[in-house]
Design a protein around this motif. Structure first.
Motif, mmCIF file in Angstrom:
data_model
loop_
_atom_site.group_PDB
_atom_site.id
_atom_site.type_symbol
_atom_site.label_atom_id
_atom_site.label_comp_id
_atom_site.label_asym_id
_atom_site.label_seq_id
_atom_site.Cartn_x
_atom_site.Cartn_y
_atom_site.Cartn_z
ATOM 1 N N GLY A 4 0.765 -1.344 -0.240
ATOM 2 C CA GLY A 4 -0.067 -0.114 -0.007
ATOM 3 C C GLY A 4 0.717 1.280 -0.197
ATOM 4 N N LEU A 5 1.966 1.276 -0.161
ATOM 5 C CA LEU A 5 3.014 2.344 -0.059
ATOM 6 C C LEU A 5 3.669 2.362 -1.467
ATOM 7 N N ILE A 6 4.221 3.553 -1.917
ATOM 8 C CA ILE A 6 4.955 3.595 -3.038
ATOM 9 C C ILE A 6 6.245 3.706 -2.676
ATOM 10 N N THR A 7 6.972 2.862 -3.213
ATOM 11 C CA THR A 7 8.341 2.716 -3.049
ATOM 12 C C THR A 7 9.504 3.192 -4.076
ATOM 13 N N ARG A 8 8.842 3.565 -5.084
ATOM 14 C CA ARG A 8 9.744 3.726 -6.296
ATOM 15 C C ARG A 8 8.838 4.541 -7.457
ATOM 16 N N GLN A 9 9.537 5.703 -7.867
ATOM 17 C CA GLN A 9 8.787 6.231 -9.259
ATOM 18 C C GLN A 9 9.809 6.491 -10.125
ATOM 19 N N ASP A 10 9.555 5.867 -11.322
ATOM 20 C CA ASP A 10 10.400 6.318 -12.445
ATOM 21 C C ASP A 10 9.575 7.117 -13.394
ATOM 22 N N VAL A 11 10.063 8.194 -13.908
ATOM 23 C CA VAL A 11 9.582 9.079 -14.980
ATOM 24 C C VAL A 11 10.181 9.313 -16.296
ATOM 25 N N TRP A 12 9.550 9.074 -17.263
ATOM 26 C CA TRP A 12 10.126 9.398 -18.538
ATOM 27 C C TRP A 12 9.037 10.511 -19.107
ATOM 28 N N ASN A 13 9.819 11.504 -19.996
ATOM 29 C CA ASN A 13 8.855 12.343 -20.756
ATOM 30 C C ASN A 13 9.680 12.757 -22.070
ATOM 31 N N ASP A 14 8.874 13.526 -22.686
ATOM 32 C CA ASP A 14 9.420 14.252 -23.950
ATOM 33 C C ASP A 14 9.686 15.678 -23.662
ATOM 34 N N LEU A 15 9.800 16.231 -22.452
ATOM 35 C CA LEU A 15 10.010 17.461 -22.139
ATOM 36 C C LEU A 15 11.206 17.872 -22.952
ATOM 37 N N ALA A 16 12.344 17.280 -22.879
ATOM 38 C CA ALA A 16 13.546 17.801 -23.469
ATOM 39 C C ALA A 16 13.278 17.796 -25.087
ATOM 40 N N ILE A 30 2.106 -8.064 -31.737
ATOM 41 C CA ILE A 30 2.176 -6.792 -31.409
ATOM 42 C C ILE A 30 1.290 -5.914 -31.988
ATOM 43 N N THR A 31 0.476 -4.965 -31.318
ATOM 44 C CA THR A 31 -0.233 -4.134 -31.848
ATOM 45 C C THR A 31 0.331 -2.581 -31.834
ATOM 46 N N ARG A 32 0.962 -2.553 -30.815
ATOM 47 C CA ARG A 32 1.454 -1.224 -30.451
ATOM 48 C C ARG A 32 2.536 -1.043 -29.699
ATOM 49 N N GLN A 33 3.503 0.030 -29.895
ATOM 50 C CA GLN A 33 4.971 0.127 -29.294
ATOM 51 C C GLN A 33 4.769 1.482 -29.153
ATOM 52 N N ASP A 34 5.196 2.059 -27.634
ATOM 53 C CA ASP A 34 5.104 3.359 -27.094
ATOM 54 C C ASP A 34 6.685 3.239 -26.817
ATOM 55 N N VAL A 35 7.502 4.353 -27.121
ATOM 56 C CA VAL A 35 8.741 4.556 -26.542
ATOM 57 C C VAL A 35 8.949 6.063 -25.994
ATOM 58 N N TRP A 36 9.502 5.790 -24.623
ATOM 59 C CA TRP A 36 9.969 7.113 -24.239
ATOM 60 C C TRP A 36 11.519 6.885 -23.935
ATOM 61 N N ASN A 37 12.292 7.774 -23.903
ATOM 62 C CA ASN A 37 13.749 7.848 -23.780
ATOM 63 C C ASN A 37 14.181 9.247 -23.412
ATOM 64 N N ASP A 38 15.602 9.389 -22.831
ATOM 65 C CA ASP A 38 16.108 10.538 -22.290
ATOM 66 C C ASP A 38 17.275 11.077 -23.599
ATOM 67 N N LEU A 39 17.008 10.451 -24.680
ATOM 68 C CA LEU A 39 17.943 10.992 -25.625
ATOM 69 C C LEU A 39 18.065 12.430 -25.821
ATOM 70 N N ALA A 40 16.916 13.020 -25.923
ATOM 71 C CA ALA A 40 16.885 14.401 -26.162
ATOM 72 C C ALA A 40 17.441 15.202 -24.882
ATOM 73 N N GLU A 41 17.163 14.602 -23.686
ATOM 74 C CA GLU A 41 18.022 15.362 -22.545
ATOM 75 C C GLU A 41 19.474 15.317 -22.722
ATOM 76 N N HIS A 42 20.061 14.128 -23.115
ATOM 77 C CA HIS A 42 21.554 14.157 -23.245
ATOM 78 C C HIS A 42 21.876 14.837 -24.482
ATOM 79 N N ARG A 43 21.230 14.868 -25.489
ATOM 80 C CA ARG A 43 21.674 15.531 -26.711
ATOM 81 C C ARG A 43 21.896 16.960 -26.402
#
Lengths: 185, 185, 185, 185, 185, 185
Positions: free
Chosen positions: C168-180, D170-183
Motif C-alpha cells: 500500500g505504499l509507494i517505494t519507487r517512481q520512475d518518470v520518462w517524458n518528452d519535455l527535452a 504486437i499491436t502497438r509500441q510506445d517508446v520514451w527515452n532520455d536521448l533529447a535530455e542528453h543531446r
C-alpha cells in the motif's frame, strides 16, 4: 450460471461421459432459467474413492440409452423378428393397447393385431425420455401407415407409445393411436 | 458413487434447491446404474461469481415446475375457467386432438368438443416430465369419464396428453385417447 | 473453458471479491486464449480453515488498489499537498527523473522541477497494473501541459510513470517524458 | 490462505500449467495481503467438459508468453532482421516515439532513426507484464548505448517501452527515452 | 501439499469444526510426510444435500470428545460420585484390572479395590485417542499415589488405561499398573 | 453426510491412497455421528500444484504404516535378531518397563529381562494407532507366555505396550504388564 462438477471413478467411456454432462445440463436448465452459455458441467475422475466403508476400484456399469433400447425393440417388431424383440423385454413385461387391451406376450400381440389391420408401419417423429431414477420412460410419437383388413391403405394416423425401461429391459408398453378415429370415418 | 456438486449463486429458495438435487440425482442415475445410497448431490452457494466478463449478483429465476403449470391449466379447463386456462398458454399455442384435429384457441376447442361428448372429466394416473433444456415436456395419462352426446355415460377410457412447456408457458398440447374405440363399440 | 474456484475465509467486502474474480479472470486469459464467455471464476467462502497447524478465523487484509494509491498520490502532488503526498510514500522511496536524476524527497523534487518548468499538469490516458506478488507496479501514461520557465505554454507532451507499490505504499517512481524533445524544438 | 483450483481440459503442457499457477498466485496476492506460504494454486484436469451446449475435447490454445514475443521482436530489431521483426507485428501495428512521432512500418522507423543517431543498442533491466484479458501489455525499461550522428558515443541513457500484445502479435509500441535530455547537454 | 475439503451440512458449532479440521490434518499427516505448513484443511458448508434419495436439512450430531467423556468419568470416580460415574457407562460396560480381574459394575470395583489399597489417586500424564470409526479408544497413562492397606503411602507408580468409547458412552476399560511390582518390593 | 475431497499430487501408490481414505473416513466419523453409508472420501490428483512460491512436481513421501514398523520391530525382538530390531529405533530411543525401569539399549533390555523370566513370548490381541501429526503412537496389548526363572511356565498374562513412531523410527516404548501380579500369586 450453474457450474456442476460430477465426480466419478475412472473408466467410463467417452459416450457415457458425454451423455452424463449433456443430460445433467438439460436437467439443471429445467430448474433454472439459465441459458446454455451460462451452464457448465464437467466430470472429474477421482483417483481413489471410499464410501460405506469400501474402497471402490471401478464405478457401476453405464445403463444402455433407454431410447436406443426402445428403438431396437421397435425395429425388431417392425421386422417381425419376435425372438430378437423378446430379448429386450423384462420377464414382467406387459402391454396395454387402444381399448384398454392388456397383453403379456408378443404372440398375443400378433394375434390381436390381426383383428385390427392387415399391415402396419410406424414412422417416428420424436423419442423423448423421462429420467425417473430407477426407471426411464421413453415416449415416442409419430404416424402409422398400413392397410386395413379390407385392403384399403391408410397413412398419417397419429400414435404415441409410452415405454418403461428398467435396467436395460422394457417392463411396460402403453400404446395410444387414432386408428379407431379413422376406421370410423 | 457419483458425487455431484452444483455451484449456484445464493438466493434460490429451498423448494428450488430440493428440486435441483432431486432431478440431478435422478438424471445421473439414468446414465449410471448407481443405487440411491451411492448417489450424492449437493449445492454450494458461491460468494461471488464472474462469467462472460460480468460479475453476477444473483442467479437466473427458477422455472415454475412444468407439471404444476400443466396441472393448473388442466384444472382451469376442467372448471371451464377459460380465462385462467388461457393465462398458462404461450401466444404460439396449438393443440392437436384425436383424428389430427389442430386447434389454436380454447374457444375452438370448446366448439369442437361439443361434437364429441356432452361432458368429460379427466382422472390422472401419472404426470411425467422430460427435461429437454429449453423446454420441458409433460406427459400425463389416465382415464376419461363423462357422457356421450346421446346421454349415455362412459368412464375408464384411456388418454394421454403430451404438453410442452417453455419458460413457464404451454406451447403445445397433443392429445390421444380411446374415445373412438369405445364410440365404435 | 477454465473454471476457477477461489476458496477464501469469509469477511472480504464485495469490492474486494469483485476485484479478485476480475483480476483472476484476466490473468487466466493472459495464459490461455479463452474468450470471456468461456471463463468462469467464483469465490467460495469456507466455514473453517486450517493451515500450518493454525485454524484461521479471518483472512489477511485486502490490499488497497495500487492504481488508486498512485492516483491519490499524484492528485496530492498536483494540488501541491506535499504532506498528504508524503503519506503514500514508503520510507525507502526514491524517484528517478529524465536525465537519470535520482531524488529521495518531495522537497528535492520541488526544487529540481523549478529548474525545468514554471507549472505543470498531468493528464492521464491510462493506468495499468503489473501484478508481481509482493509488489504491484503501476504504469500511467498521458500528456503534460504547463508553462516553460520563459512563460511559454506547452501541452500534449508525452510522459510515462512507473510506480512501484508495496503493502500500500509507494517505494519507487520512475518518470520518462518528452519535455527535452520539445524544449529543443 | 486462498486456495485456488483451476479446472482445465487436459492437454496443456507443463510450462503453460506452471505459468498459469504462478500468475494466478501473483494475482491473488495483488488483492489480498497473503504470504506465499499461505497461497495455494492447483490445476485439476477434467475428464469431460460441457458449456454452451457443446462438449469440448480440448482446451483453447495457450498464448505465447507476451514478454517472450516482445523479446524476440526486439532481438530481431537489434539484429536488423526486419523480416523476422515484421513477423511479430499485427497488421494494425503502430509505434509512437519521443516527440510524439507516429510510425506504422519498420521501414519508416529505420529512416526516422537515421536522423537521431548513428547506432543504438538497448540493454534491458526488466520486463514487466500487465495482464488485461484480451491484451497483455509488456513494459521494458533499461538503458541505451550507441553513437550520435556526430560519431560521439553515448551510453546509460534511460528508456522505457510499452508494447501491447494481442493474440501473440504486437499491436502497438510506445517508446520514451532520455536521448533529447542528453543531446541537449 | 494435501488440500482437504470437507463438505458438511451447516449447523456444526465452531468447536466441532475446529476439532474436525485439526483431526483430519493430523490424520493426513500420519499417512504422508507433509509438514504442517503444507497441509490445508477446510470445511465448506453445503446449501442443500441429497443422498440415498433423501434431502437432509441438518447433519448428524457431533460426538462428544471421547477423552473428555473419559476425563469426566475418571473425575467422578476420583470423587467417589458413583452415580455420576455410572452415567458415562454403556449398559454393556466391562472392566479388566491387573491380574485379569473382570468386573461389570462400579460397586464390584469398589469392593475389589478395598482388597488392594486404602486410597488411590491418579495423576495423568497424557490422554491419547485412537479414532477407529464406530469407536474411539482413549489411552491415558500417568502415575498412581495413595496408601497401601497397611497405611504406608505410595506414589509415582505407573499405570495406563485403555478406555473404549462408543456413541459417547464407555463400553470397556482395561487397566494396567505397576502396583504389584511395588507391593512386592 | 460428510464428503471429503483430498487433493494430492499424483504418484502415491494404491495402498497409500487406500490408507489415506480409510483413515480420513474413520477420523471424520470420530467427530460426527455419521454412518459409514453416509461418509464419502475421495482423492483427486492435481495436474500442477503451487504453494509457497514453488511448483511441486511430486508429493512428499508416504510414511510407513506405524503399526507395521512396530510389528516388524517386535518380531525381530521375538526372534532375538537385535541387529534388525535396532534398525527400527531412533537414536533417541528409550524404553520404560514395569517398575519404572528406564533403558536405552536393547542390550540393557536383554540383561534386565534375564532377572525377570527365562523365556517370554508375546501374543497380540490388537494394534491400535493414535495419529498425532508429527508422531503416531501405536498401542498393542495381548498376553505373555513363557517360563519363570524357576522353570515354571506361565501364560495368559496381560500386557500393553505404548510405542511412539516418528518418521518411521521408534522413539519410545513403554511397557506395562501383570507379571508381578502373577509372580506374587
Amino acid at each position: 450460471m450453474p457450474v456442476v462438477s460430477i465426480t466419478l471413478l475412472p473408466g467410463y467411456d467417452t459416450a457415457t461421459q458425454h451423455r452424463m454432462v449433456n443430460r445433467v445440463a438439460q436437467t439443471v436448465r429445467s430448474v433454472i432459467a439459465t441459458p446454455e452459455a451460462g451452464t457448465t458441467v464437467f466430470i472429474q475422475e477421482v483417483s481413489t474413492y471410499r464410501r460405506d466403508a469400501k474402497v471402490f476400484s471401478e464405478g457401476r456399469a453405464a445403463h444402455p440409452v433407454a431410447s436406443e433400447v426402445v428403438q431396437a425393440f421397435l425395429q425388431a417388431m417392425q421386422e417381425r423378428d419376435l425372438k430378437k424383440a423378446q430379448s429386450f423385454l423384462h420377464t414382467d413385461f406387459r402391454m396395454c393397447f387402444p381399448g384398454g387391451v392388456i397383453l403379456h406376450t408378443l404372440a398375443e400381440l400378433t394375434t390381436w393385431a390381426q383383428s385390427r389391420y392387415a399391415t402396419i408401419r410406424k414412422q417416428y417423429d420424436q423419442f423423448e425420455e423421462s429420467w425417473q431414477g430407477d426407471a426411464t420412460v421413453v415416449f415416442c410419437h409419430g404416424t402409422l401407415a398400413g392397410t386395413w383388413l379390407n385392403g384399403q391403405p391408410f397413412q398419417g394416423i397419429r400414435f404415441i407409445d409410452r415405454i418403461q425401461v428398467q435396467d436395460g429391459l422394457i417392463t411396460r408398453q402403453d400404446v395410444w393411436n387414432d386408428l379407431a378415429e379413422h376406421r370410423q370415418a
